[in-house]
Design a protein around this motif. Structure first.
Motif, mmCIF file in Angstrom:
data_model
loop_
_atom_site.group_PDB
_atom_site.id
_atom_site.type_symbol
_atom_site.label_atom_id
_atom_site.label_comp_id
_atom_site.label_asym_id
_atom_site.label_seq_id
_atom_site.Cartn_x
_atom_site.Cartn_y
_atom_site.Cartn_z
ATOM 1 N N ILE A 151 0.853 -1.201 0.000
ATOM 2 C CA ILE A 151 0.000 0.000 0.000
ATOM 3 C C ILE A 151 0.885 1.246 0.000
ATOM 4 C CG2 ILE A 151 -1.710 1.316 1.323
ATOM 5 C CD1 ILE A 151 -2.802 -1.363 2.352
ATOM 6 N N SER A 152 1.949 1.236 0.821
ATOM 7 C CA SER A 152 2.842 2.407 0.856
ATOM 8 C C SER A 152 3.461 2.657 -0.509
ATOM 9 C CB SER A 152 3.985 2.211 1.854
ATOM 10 O OG SER A 152 3.519 1.873 3.117
ATOM 11 N N VAL A 153 3.840 1.582 -1.191
ATOM 12 C CA VAL A 153 4.466 1.739 -2.507
ATOM 13 C C VAL A 153 3.465 2.335 -3.500
ATOM 14 C CG1 VAL A 153 5.341 0.458 -4.502
ATOM 15 C CG2 VAL A 153 6.200 -0.075 -2.217
ATOM 16 N N LEU A 154 2.234 1.806 -3.495
ATOM 17 C CA LEU A 154 1.271 2.240 -4.507
ATOM 18 C C LEU A 154 0.709 3.633 -4.246
ATOM 19 C CD1 LEU A 154 -0.745 -1.005 -5.282
ATOM 20 C CD2 LEU A 154 0.719 0.295 -6.835
ATOM 21 N N VAL A 155 0.366 3.897 -2.981
ATOM 22 C CA VAL A 155 -0.320 5.159 -2.699
ATOM 23 C C VAL A 155 0.662 6.313 -2.501
ATOM 24 C CG1 VAL A 155 -1.888 6.303 -1.079
ATOM 25 C CG2 VAL A 155 -2.239 3.908 -1.685
ATOM 26 N N ILE A 156 1.829 6.015 -1.930
ATOM 27 C CA ILE A 156 2.778 7.097 -1.648
ATOM 28 C C ILE A 156 4.021 6.966 -2.519
ATOM 29 C CG2 ILE A 156 4.140 8.242 0.140
ATOM 30 C CD1 ILE A 156 2.210 7.168 2.210
ATOM 31 N N GLY A 157 4.602 5.782 -2.557
ATOM 32 C CA GLY A 157 5.906 5.609 -3.199
ATOM 33 C C GLY A 157 5.921 5.937 -4.687
ATOM 34 N N ILE A 158 5.093 5.258 -5.463
ATOM 35 C CA ILE A 158 5.150 5.464 -6.920
ATOM 36 C C ILE A 158 4.732 6.898 -7.303
ATOM 37 C CG2 ILE A 158 4.262 4.672 -9.159
ATOM 38 C CD1 ILE A 158 4.445 1.826 -8.124
ATOM 39 N N PRO A 159 3.660 7.444 -6.705
ATOM 40 C CA PRO A 159 3.360 8.855 -7.031
ATOM 41 C C PRO A 159 4.534 9.788 -6.701
ATOM 42 C CG PRO A 159 1.488 7.848 -5.917
ATOM 43 C CD PRO A 159 2.590 6.833 -5.884
ATOM 44 N N GLN A 191 10.538 1.344 4.685
ATOM 45 C CA GLN A 191 11.022 0.341 3.734
ATOM 46 C C GLN A 191 10.632 0.735 2.307
ATOM 47 O OE1 GLN A 191 13.139 -2.030 3.902
ATOM 48 N NE2 GLN A 191 12.790 -2.886 1.866
ATOM 49 N N ALA A 192 9.420 1.259 2.125
ATOM 50 C CA ALA A 192 8.993 1.661 0.777
ATOM 51 C C ALA A 192 9.895 2.785 0.257
ATOM 52 C CB ALA A 192 7.533 2.111 0.794
ATOM 53 N N PHE A 193 10.166 3.765 1.094
ATOM 54 C CA PHE A 193 11.036 4.872 0.672
ATOM 55 C C PHE A 193 12.448 4.387 0.383
ATOM 56 C CE2 PHE A 193 9.220 9.089 0.718
ATOM 57 C CZ PHE A 193 7.977 8.868 1.261
ATOM 58 N N PHE A 194 12.958 3.587 1.289
ATOM 59 C CA PHE A 194 14.340 3.110 1.123
ATOM 60 C C PHE A 194 14.454 2.313 -0.168
ATOM 61 C CE2 PHE A 194 18.008 0.406 1.743
ATOM 62 C CZ PHE A 194 18.908 1.233 2.407
ATOM 63 N N SER A 195 13.496 1.413 -0.358
ATOM 64 C CA SER A 195 13.588 0.511 -1.493
ATOM 65 C C SER A 195 13.418 1.235 -2.820
ATOM 66 C CB SER A 195 12.548 -0.593 -1.345
ATOM 67 O OG SER A 195 12.807 -1.594 -2.275
ATOM 68 N N SER A 250 -5.316 14.169 -12.335
ATOM 69 C CA SER A 250 -5.964 14.734 -11.150
ATOM 70 C C SER A 250 -5.834 13.804 -9.960
ATOM 71 C CB SER A 250 -7.440 15.008 -11.425
ATOM 72 O OG SER A 250 -7.528 16.025 -12.387
ATOM 73 N N VAL A 251 -5.888 12.515 -10.219
ATOM 74 C CA VAL A 251 -5.735 11.545 -9.118
ATOM 75 C C VAL A 251 -4.337 11.697 -8.524
ATOM 76 C CG1 VAL A 251 -5.645 9.094 -8.518
ATOM 77 C CG2 VAL A 251 -7.296 9.910 -10.231
ATOM 78 N N TRP A 252 -3.354 11.711 -9.407
ATOM 79 C CA TRP A 252 -1.962 11.844 -8.960
ATOM 80 C C TRP A 252 -1.778 13.155 -8.182
ATOM 81 C CZ3 TRP A 252 1.628 15.583 -10.860
ATOM 82 C CH2 TRP A 252 2.950 15.415 -10.414
ATOM 83 N N TYR A 253 -2.334 14.226 -8.736
ATOM 84 C CA TYR A 253 -2.161 15.529 -8.101
ATOM 85 C C TYR A 253 -2.782 15.537 -6.696
ATOM 86 C CZ TYR A 253 -1.977 20.611 -7.693
ATOM 87 O OH TYR A 253 -1.720 21.886 -7.268
ATOM 88 N N GLY A 254 -3.953 14.926 -6.581
ATOM 89 C CA GLY A 254 -4.605 14.850 -5.270
ATOM 90 C C GLY A 254 -3.773 14.040 -4.287
ATOM 91 N N LEU A 255 -3.191 12.956 -4.768
ATOM 92 C CA LEU A 255 -2.341 12.127 -3.898
ATOM 93 C C LEU A 255 -1.137 12.934 -3.424
ATOM 94 C CD1 LEU A 255 -2.226 8.678 -5.765
ATOM 95 C CD2 LEU A 255 -3.214 9.136 -3.518
ATOM 96 N N VAL A 256 -0.535 13.672 -4.364
ATOM 97 C CA VAL A 256 0.694 14.393 -4.060
ATOM 98 C C VAL A 256 0.428 15.610 -3.180
ATOM 99 C CG1 VAL A 256 2.501 15.785 -5.128
ATOM 100 C CG2 VAL A 256 1.837 13.599 -6.151
ATOM 101 N N ARG A 257 -0.681 16.314 -3.474
ATOM 102 C CA ARG A 257 -0.951 17.561 -2.751
ATOM 103 C C ARG A 257 -1.499 17.292 -1.348
ATOM 104 N NH1 ARG A 257 -2.279 23.248 -4.150
ATOM 105 N NH2 ARG A 257 -4.214 23.842 -3.149
ATOM 106 N N TYR A 258 -2.363 16.309 -1.237
ATOM 107 C CA TYR A 258 -2.991 16.074 0.066
ATOM 108 C C TYR A 258 -2.647 14.732 0.711
ATOM 109 C CZ TYR A 258 -5.983 19.845 -1.654
ATOM 110 O OH TYR A 258 -6.443 21.030 -2.175
ATOM 111 N N ILE A 259 -2.996 13.657 -0.008
ATOM 112 C CA ILE A 259 -3.005 12.348 0.654
ATOM 113 C C ILE A 259 -1.621 11.935 1.162
ATOM 114 C CG2 ILE A 259 -3.687 9.920 0.441
ATOM 115 C CD1 ILE A 259 -6.078 11.434 -0.295
ATOM 116 N N ALA A 260 -0.591 12.009 0.281
ATOM 117 C CA ALA A 260 0.724 11.523 0.703
ATOM 118 C C ALA A 260 1.271 12.317 1.893
ATOM 119 C CB ALA A 260 1.699 11.537 -0.472
ATOM 120 N N PRO A 261 1.248 13.672 1.835
ATOM 121 C CA PRO A 261 1.773 14.399 3.004
ATOM 122 C C PRO A 261 0.995 14.081 4.280
ATOM 123 C CG PRO A 261 1.512 15.895 1.138
ATOM 124 C CD PRO A 261 0.899 14.591 0.737
ATOM 125 N N ILE A 262 -0.338 13.983 4.170
ATOM 126 C CA ILE A 262 -1.130 13.726 5.377
ATOM 127 C C ILE A 262 -0.804 12.346 5.939
ATOM 128 C CG2 ILE A 262 -3.469 13.350 6.261
ATOM 129 C CD1 ILE A 262 -4.402 15.535 4.292
#
Ligand code: PHE
Length: 445
Positions: free
Chosen positions: A47-55, A221-225, A420-432
Motif C-alpha cells: 500500500i505504501s508503494v502504490l499510494v505514496i511511493g510510486i506517485p 522500507q517503501a522509501f528506502f527501497s 488529477s488523481v496523482w495531483y490529489g495524492l501528491v498535494r494532500y493524501i501523501a503528506p497527510i
C-alpha cells in the motif's frame, strides 16, 4: 561543458531500477519483513508503494527533469530566492549517511562472495557461520578493507560518467541480477517445507497491525527501497530530456522494484522455514542464516556464490546512485571535475562508514538511538525519518509551490484523468499520511 545525459530511455530505466533494487530489496526487506510478521507487513508495504511511493517517484523524477540540475540546483532554479533549496542539502546529507552504512554491508557481501568463490564457505567454518560472521565484523581492519574496496568500485563507476559508467554498468548488472534471483527462487521453492515460508510471506497475520512500529517500518522500507527522498532519483531524472515520457517509466520502475523484493522474499523465506530457522533474526538473516541453509542444501556452495554475487551487484548499482547525488552537486556548485567530486565524496563516505563498521566491534557499546548500534541508528534515522521527510518536502513542492498546470506538465500528465488523481495524492493524501505515520510512531496518534 554540456550537462551529461542518458544514451537512451532504456538506459535511464535500467539505471533507476538499479538504484531502486539493492540491499534494500534483499537484505533489508527480508529482515524487516521477518521482524514485522511477514504477510501483513507485506500488504502495508505494498500500500505504501502504490499510494505514496510510486506517485512520489514521479514527483522526484519530474522535478529533476524539469530543472535539469542536481538536488540543490533543482530547487534553486525552480524556486529562486526561496528556502526550498535547503531540502537539497538535507538530501545530500541523507545520501552520505545512507551510503556510509550501506557500503559497510556491501563490503560484507563482497567478503562473502569472495569466500564462496574460493570455496572457504562451502563447508561450515569450524566455529560455525554465526561466530565466523561475528569475528569478521568485529575485527578492526578486515571489514574496513572490504568496505574500502566496495567504495573504490563505486567511485570508479561514477567517475566514468553517466553514460559510460552508470548506464553501462546497469545495462550489464540488472539483467544478470534478474536471472540470478529467478534461478535462486526456483531452487528455494523446490526445498521440502517451502510452503510454510510462502505462507509466512503471503498469508497475513493481522495481529501484527496492533504494533505501532509496523506502519513506520513499512513506510520507511517503501522509501528506502524506491530510493526516494534523497535526490538520487531527482539527479537521475535530470539526465533525461523532455522527449522521454515519465508516468509509464516511473510506474515500471516502482513495479519492478516491488517484484524484486517479493522474489527475494521467495528466495529467502522458503529456505528459512525449510530449515526451521526463525525469520526474525534481524540484519544478520542474510549473513548467518542463509549460509547455514546453503550448507545443508545440495550444491549449496554454488548457490552461495550466486546469491552473494547477486547481492554485491545489486548493492553497486544502488550505491552509484547515492554517490551521484553529492557528485553532481559538487560538479555544478564547486565546478569540480567528475573525478575530483567522486573521489572526495567517496572518501567522506568511507570515513563515515568507519564509524558504522567499528560499531559492530570496538564501538559496540555506543548506541545512539535506543538499543541500536551505530549502523542501525544511521539506518533508522535515514530510512524512517530523513527519507519520508525528504519525500514529503518534494510532494509539498510540487503540490503547493507549483501550480496544478505546471505540476501536471512536469509529470507529462496534462489532460489525463490520471493527472488529477496523482495531483490529489501528491498535494494532500501523501503528506497527510506521512504526518500521521510519523505522529503514530512518536506515540502521539
Ligand atoms: N533503493 C536502494 C536499495 O533498496 C537504496 C537507496 C536508498 C538508494 C536511497 C538510493 C537512495 O538498496
Amino acid at each position: 561543458m554540456a550537462r551529461e545525459s542518458w544514451a537512451s530511455k532504456l538506459g535511464f530505466m535500467l539505471a533507476a531500477m538499479g538504484s531502486a533494487v539493492g540491499l534494500g530489496n534483499i537484505w533489508r526487506f527480508s529482515y524487516v519483513a521477518g521482524e514485522n510478521g511477514g504477510g501483513a507487513f507485506l500488504i502495508l508495504y505494498l500500500i505504501s508503494v502504490l499510494v505514496i511511493g510510486i506517485p512520489l517517484l514521479l514527483v522526484e523524477v519530474s522535478i529533476g527533469r524539469k530543472a535539469q540540475s542536481d538536488v540543490v540546483g533543482s530547487y534553486e532554479k525552480l524556486a529562486p530566492g526561496k528556502p526550498w533549496y535547503l531540502a537539497g542539502f538535507f538530501g545530500i546529507g541523507a545520501s552520505l549517511l545512507i551510503l556510509g552504512f550501506y557500503s559497510v554491508v556491501a563490503g560484507w557481501s563482497f567478503y562473502y562472495f569472495w569466500n564462496y568463490l574460493n570455496g572457504f564457505f562451502f563447508n561450515e567454518p569450524q566455529e560455525g557461520y554465526g561466530p565466523a560472521f561475528e569475528s569478521f565484523t568485529t575485527t578492526l581492519t578486515q571489514p574496513l578493507i572490504w568496505h574500502g574496496l566496495f567504495m573504490v568500485v563505486t567511485i570508479l563507476i561514477v567517475l566514468s560518467g553517466v553514460k559510460k559508467g552508470i548506464e553501462l554498468a546497469n545495462k550489464i548488472f540488472m539483467p544478470l541480477l534478474a536471472i540470478l534471483l529467478i534461478i535462486l527462487a526456483g531452487f528455494s521453492l523446490s526445498l521440502d517445507g517451502a510452503a510454510e515460508g510462502m505462507r509466512f510471506l503471503f498469508q497475513p497475520d493481522w495481529s501484527v497491525l496492533s504494533d505501532p512500529t509496523v506502519y513506520i517500518s513499512a513506510l520507511g522500507q517503501a522509501f528506502f527501497s524506491l530510493s526516494l527522498g534523497v535526490g538520487a532519483m531527482m539527479t537521475y531524472g535530470s539526465y533525461l530530456s523532455s522527449s522521454h515520457k515519465l508516468p509509464g517509466a516511473t510506474f515500471g520502475i516502482g513495479i519492478m522494484d516491488t517484484l524484486f523484493a517479493i522474489i527475494s522474499g521467495v528466495v529467502i523465506f522458503p529456505a528459512v522455514f525449510a530449515f526451521s530457522i526463525e525469520p526474525d533474526s534481524g540484519p544478520v538473516l542474510v549473513f548467518i542464516t542463509l549460509p547455514s541453509i546453503f550448507n545443508q542444501m545440495p550444491f549449496g556452495g554454488y548457490v552461495g556464490i550466486l546469491f552473494f554475487l547477486s547481492l554485491s551487484l545489486a548493492a553497486i548499482s544502488s550505491s552509484v546512485s547515492l554517490l551521484e547525488v553529492p557528485v553532481s552537486y559538487l560538479m555544478r556548485a564547486a565546478s569540480w571535475t567528475r573525478r575530483k567530486a567522486a573521489m572526495v565524496s567517496g572518501l567522506i563516505i568511507f570515513i563515515l562508514g568507519i564509524g558504522a563498521s567499528l560499531g559492530m566491534g570496538v564501538l559496540a557499546g555506543v548506541t545512539p538511538i535506543g538499543e541500536n548500534n551505530i549502523m542501525d541508528s544511521m539506518d533508522y534515522i535515514a530510512s524512517n525519518i530523513f527519507l519520508p521527510l525528504g519525500g514529503m518536502t518534494m510532494a509539498l513542492f510540487v503540490g503547493w509551490h507549483f501550480t496544478k498546470r505546471t505540476a501536471l506538465e512536469a509529470a507529462d500528465l496534462s489532460g489525463t484523468g490520471l493527472g488529477s488523481v496523482w495531483y490529489g495524492l501528491v498535494r494532500y493524501i501523501a503528506p497527510i499520511l506521512i504526518v500521521i505515520i510519523f505522529l503514530q510512531a512518536l506515540g502521539l496518534f
